[in-house]
Design a protein around this motif. Structure first.
Motif: not given
Length: 135
Positions: A23-27, A32-34
């Motif tokens: 979950v933290f990796i996806l967050l 970063v990609s936004a």
């Protein structure tokens, strides 16, 4: 003959730490990609209009400051160069809308030149950024 009883209670818990790590990796990935739209740091007094509507945040922005200088992609450009640079930007972008951010003191002739260059570059929708004037 001696029979041994099987243990009934075995530890059957689920380890949550890998789930929390994912979950933290996806967050972090989505943060970063936004993409965030940030306007240039120009002192611009936008003209006021009562019929203004919200614009797309992904639109390409062309700036005209108080002195009549034009900026595209945070770089100063001449008016006659806007068409070729904007055409290249629109080819690589998924958005075909252009917003002209101008100062209210800019002559109408300069604004019309910039809007014409944007349309000649292939922009489907060209708008002028204003402030909403409530009545």
């Amino acid at each position: 003959m001696i029979r041994y009883k099987k243990r009934q209670s075995q530890d059957q818990s689920i380890d949550m730490s890998p789930l929390i790590d994912m979950v933290f990796i996806l967050l972090i990935f989505f943060m970063v990609s936004a993409t965030f739209v940030k306007d240039m740091d120009l002192e611009i007094n936008r003209p006021k209009a009562t019929s203004s509507s919200p614009s797309s945040t992904k639109a390409v922005r062309v700036y005209i400051d108080t002195n009549g200088d034009t900026y595209l992609d945070n770089q100063p450009v001449r008016t006659w160069v806007i068409q070729s640079k904007l055409r290249d930007m629109l080819r690589t972008s998924t958005e075909s809308a252009v917003l002209v951010v101008t100062d209210e003191g800019v002559p109408a002739r300069k604004l019309i030149e910039v809007v014409d260059q944007c349309r000649l570059a292939g922009a489907e929708d060209v708008g002028v950024v204003t402030e909403y004037e409530g009545g």
